[in-house]
Design a protein around this motif. Structure first.
Motif, PDB file in Angstrom:
ATOM      1  N   ARG A 227       0.733  -1.178   0.002  1.00  0.00           N
ATOM      2  CA  ARG A 227      -0.143  -0.162  -0.136  1.00  0.00           C
ATOM      3  C   ARG A 227       0.822   1.089  -0.110  1.00  0.00           C
ATOM      4  N   ALA A 228       0.405   2.012  -1.002  1.00  0.00           N
ATOM      5  CA  ALA A 228       1.106   3.472  -1.105  1.00  0.00           C
ATOM      6  C   ALA A 228       2.754   3.482  -1.275  1.00  0.00           C
TER       7      ALA A 228
ATOM      8  N   HIS B 210      -3.378  -0.709  -1.959  1.00  0.00           N
ATOM      9  CA  HIS B 210      -3.762   0.074  -3.204  1.00  0.00           C
ATOM     10  C   HIS B 210      -2.765   1.328  -3.363  1.00  0.00           C
ATOM     11  N   ASP B 211      -2.828   2.325  -4.383  1.00  0.00           N
ATOM     12  CA  ASP B 211      -2.295   3.427  -4.613  1.00  0.00           C
ATOM     13  C   ASP B 211      -0.851   3.301  -4.591  1.00  0.00           C
TER      14      ASP B 211
ATOM     15  N   ARG C 255      -6.070   1.585  -8.133  1.00  0.00           N
ATOM     16  CA  ARG C 255      -5.369   2.927  -8.336  1.00  0.00           C
ATOM     17  C   ARG C 255      -4.036   2.765  -8.524  1.00  0.00           C
TER      18      ARG C 255
END
Length: 785
Positions: free
Chosen positions: A142-143, A188-189, A211
């Motif tokens: 994530r991120a 995500h991201d 995303r």
């Protein structure tokens, strides 16, 4: 040890974290010397700065396994809430474990972007390279961010220098370079940018991670990017997959041998003989192209080696007879996988993406909904015409694909739609160059719908199957395209609207159909097929200001076809054909309409030989009258020969010749038509002054006025066995008559005379007294010896 200044102390050659060093704090009278460990000093210096992998023990020599050290740096950054982990300008081997880029951590190289192609395909000295074992992957959570570095599969060494080395390199592609998340749907991201990825089976795999952003990526791998379960928009920009590891290497990229024979191997397969040693081993994949007479040879095959110059093409079936030509090729730039694959994804966005040499460019499968592609392109090696390549494959339940701009060139099939989406959502390509003369049909629709708008279709074959929902081509360049379908009814379902030089269009107000011109010099043409599907009739407009509308049969399918007015129907009234002159200033004597009869003369010039038409004799309202006129050509002009006036008067220019014996019951002479109009008219005179051949058509029943310089001849074949005329010799000498085809060489006369006296009048009579055996020309009157 005696007291000494700090500056006089010897310098430490190396310090460990536990070593103690003096430091001076303050200045002047407030200065104090204190002690601190080296770890305390570096912690203060590096506070809130990026993490460097060398600080955690990474060596970066390309052989030491640096996986643990790099992971330690990532873990330290994560423990501090995130940050940048920097690689130095070295090669870091990662083989003992996966690297996991954790939340809010960026792992980046020492440069902004490693770029793509290197001189001679040598990638061994790129700074900031992770040499990754094929059994390991870089997992980004994530991120997390992966930026500005090169990922190279472990085992890639010197660039391939031979065809065999190129094959080995391709076969060795394995592993997944980057894995996004863990499939749980909680990572995500992720950002992946400015990367070069080389030598893996798959460059990036993303499953259930929303995303995702991929930007500025170059790569050479068997497969490129595989997205699945990306329901919130993933964005893939500026990704370029190209054969960097094998491209532009002489004798490696494309290795060819000329074909010297193609024959049956004795078991029904095709055996290829090369003109030089081929260097292949059984199991190699080759492309064969340009083989004449054995069309099945021109394809992609796995080979079985027979000897140094002969191979059998596995799975082939020999037909035909080799007529020469052909090339056998090993193309080491071929990547047998998929450059971009998308499944179960909503509105994923691809911008400025490209791939070259892949079996499939973009594969949009089950659940790929409304995938957006902008200025994306697919290319291949055109000379191979490889039948196993597809540029854009829309299959499974993919629907509503939107592809705008770019090109799909040199693939066997540029676009194939075979989607069973229940909503029958259409797929649209706008402003795309499609085709490039590949090895198969450029566009195929087997299931689902496809619309092409403002596309170029050079030499493209476009096909619709019976199971296809729809196929529409709008405002596109279809000049060299051909359209095909599974059945005639399916062909009629292809909608062609407003395409460049498309025959059928509409007026600006859409109230009438428009058949457009074929070229700047030729008008429109409508071709009609017969029951066999061949063009049998053509209706077209010729050239020039007064261009005619021409109807005629095709020169091959129907050269002598006729035209019938009144198609089969229940007509009870006669067909009325009107030839109309829509003049605003009508006048007596105007031709209202004409039927012209034309053909070619001996020089091949189109010529009108006769015509018939109607004309106005009077145009006064309530007192109109008209006539029917027949004209025929004699020499260089057409002249009126026959007229039926409004009064019923028939005017005939020239003699009335009856076709047979006028004493027969049905002839005009027996019906009372030979009256004073014919018996009292003047004798027609034909004047001559040179060599004259007497004929039935030109001189029978006429007075021949033979002026000075006249010579006369007569051929029996031109007399019709019943010829007579008067000859007035107006010359100063006796006039002889030369005979051809008669029994005697000179005219017959009771007094033995054979010439016409100067200034005299004589009668010539050609006949056969015994029905054809004897053929005489009788001379009577002013005869001379």
């Amino acid at each position: 040890m005696a007291d000494a200044k700090i500056s006089d102390l010897p310098a430490a050659s190396a310090l460990t974290a536990a070593d103690i060093a003096p430091i001076v704090q303050g200045s002047g009278v407030a200065a104090q010397t204190r002690r601190a460990t080296f770890a305390q000093i570096t912690a203060g210096v590096h506070a809130e700065r990026m993490f460097h992998v060398r600080d955690f023990g990474a060596v970066g020599n390309g052989t030491t396994d640096d996986a643990a050290a790099i992971q330690a740096a990532i873990d330290a950054a994560s423990a501090g809430g995130g940050g940048i982990v920097r690689l130095g300008p070295r090669r870091y081997r990662v083989s003992g474990a996966n690297l996991v880029v954790k939340e809010n951590v960026c792992l980046e190289g020492p440069a902004s972007f490693p770029g793509g192609q290197r001189l001679a395909a040598d990638y061994r000295t790129i700074p900031g390279t992770l040499v990754l074992s094929s059994s390991r992957t870089i997992q980004v959570l994530r991120a997390g961010t992966l930026r500005a570095l090169t990922l190279m599969r472990e085992g890639l060494g010197t660039p391939p220098a031979s065809m065999r080395a190129g094959v080995t390199l391709r076969d060795g592609m394995a592993g997944t370079a980057i894995t996004i998340g863990d499939g749980s749907g909680s990572h995500h991201d992720v950002m992946v940018e400015d990367l070069l990825i080389l030598g893996f089976d798959l460059a990036i795999r993303s499953d259930n991670s929303q995303r995702l952003n991929v930007r500025r990526l170059r790569g050479d791998n068997r497969n490129g990017i595989y997205l699945t379960r990306t329901y919130d928009i993933s964005r893939v920009h500026d990704v370029h997959f190209w054969p960097f590891l094998t491209g532009n290497l002489s004798g490696v990229s494309l290795y060819t041998r000329s074909v010297s024979a193609a024959a049956n191997n004795g078991s029904g397969a095709i055996r290829i003989t090369t003109s030089a040693t081929h260097g292949l081993v059984t199991g190699d994949v080759v492309n064969v192209y340009g083989v004449g007479g054995v069309p099945a040879a021109n394809s992609r095959y796995v080979v079985t080696v027979v000897d140094s110059t002969r191979v059998d093409l596995q799975g082939s079936a020999f037909t035909g007879s080799w007529s020469g030509g052909g090339t056998l090729a090993v193309w080491n730039n071929r990547r047998t996988g998929i450059a971009f694959r998308v499944e179960d994804s909503d509105v994923a966005e691809f911008v400025n993406c490209f791939c070259y040499g892949y079996d499939r460019g973009f594969d949009l499968g089950t659940g790929a909904q409304s995938i957006q592609l902008h200025n994306c392109s697919v290319d291949d090696l055109l000379t191979l015409k490889d039948p196993g390549t597809v540029g854009a494959l829309i299959q499974g339940t993919a629907f509503r694909t939107k592809w705008v701009g770019g090109f799909i060139s040199s693939m066997a099939t540029a676009i194939r739609v075979n989607s069973a989406a229940t909503n029958q959502g259409d797929n649209q390509f706008v402003g795309v160059m499609i085709g490039g003369d590949g090895g198969g049909r450029a566009v195929e629709v087997f299931d689902g719908g496809l619309t092409l708008v403002a596309c170029d279709l050079p030499a493209a074959r476009v096909y619709l199957a019976s199971t296809g929902d729809s196929l529409s081509v709008v405002a596109s360049d279809t000049r060299s395209a051909t359209f095909e379908a599974q059945t005639g009814a399916d062909l009629a379902r292809i909608a062609l609207v407003g395409n460049r030089l498309q025959a059928l269009g509409s007026s600006a107000d859409q109230t009438s159909a428009l058949l457009r011109r074929r070229s700047e010099a030729l008008g429109a043409e409508l071709d009609l097929e017969n029951q066999d599907g061949a063009i049998a009739y053509r209706l077209n407009v010729g050239a020039g200001a007064l261009a005619p509308l021409a109807i005629g049969g095709d020169t091959e399918a129907n050269p002598n076809g006729g035209v019938v007015f009144g198609a089969p129907s229940d007509m009870t009234a006669p067909m009325k054909l009107t030839l109309r002159r829509a003049s605003t200033t009508p006048a007596a004597g105007h031709a209202l309409g004409q039927l012209a009869f034309s053909g070619r003369n001996l020089a091949g010039t189109e010529t009108e030989f006769a015509r018939a038409g109607g004309l106005s004799e009077a145009v006064t309202s309530g007192a109109e009258s008209g006539a029917f006129v027949v004209e025929t050509r004699s020499g260089g002009t057409l002249a009126e020969r026959f007229r039926i006036a409004a009064s019923g008067t028939v005017t005939l220019t020239g003699p009335l010749l009856l076709p047979a014996d006028p004493t027969a019951a049905a002839q005009a002479a027996n019906k009372g038509y030979v009256d004073a109009q014919f018996t009292t008219r003047r004798l027609p005179v034909v004047a001559t002054s040179g060599a004259t051949a007497l004929t039935l058509a030109a001189h029978n029943g006429r007075l021949v006025s033979a002026n000075t310089g006249t010579t006369l001849g007569i051929d029996w074949a031109a007399t019709g066995d019943g010829f007579s005329c008067l000859v007035a010799n107006r010359g100063a000498t006796d006039l002889a008559i030369s005979l051809t085809g008669f029994t005697a060489a000179t005219p017959g006369n009771p007094d033995g005379l054979t010439k016409i006296r100067a200034g005299g009048l004589a009668t010539l009579l050609a006949f056969s007294p015994d029905g054809g055996t004897t053929k005489v020309l009788l001379l009577s009157g002013a005869a001379a010896p």
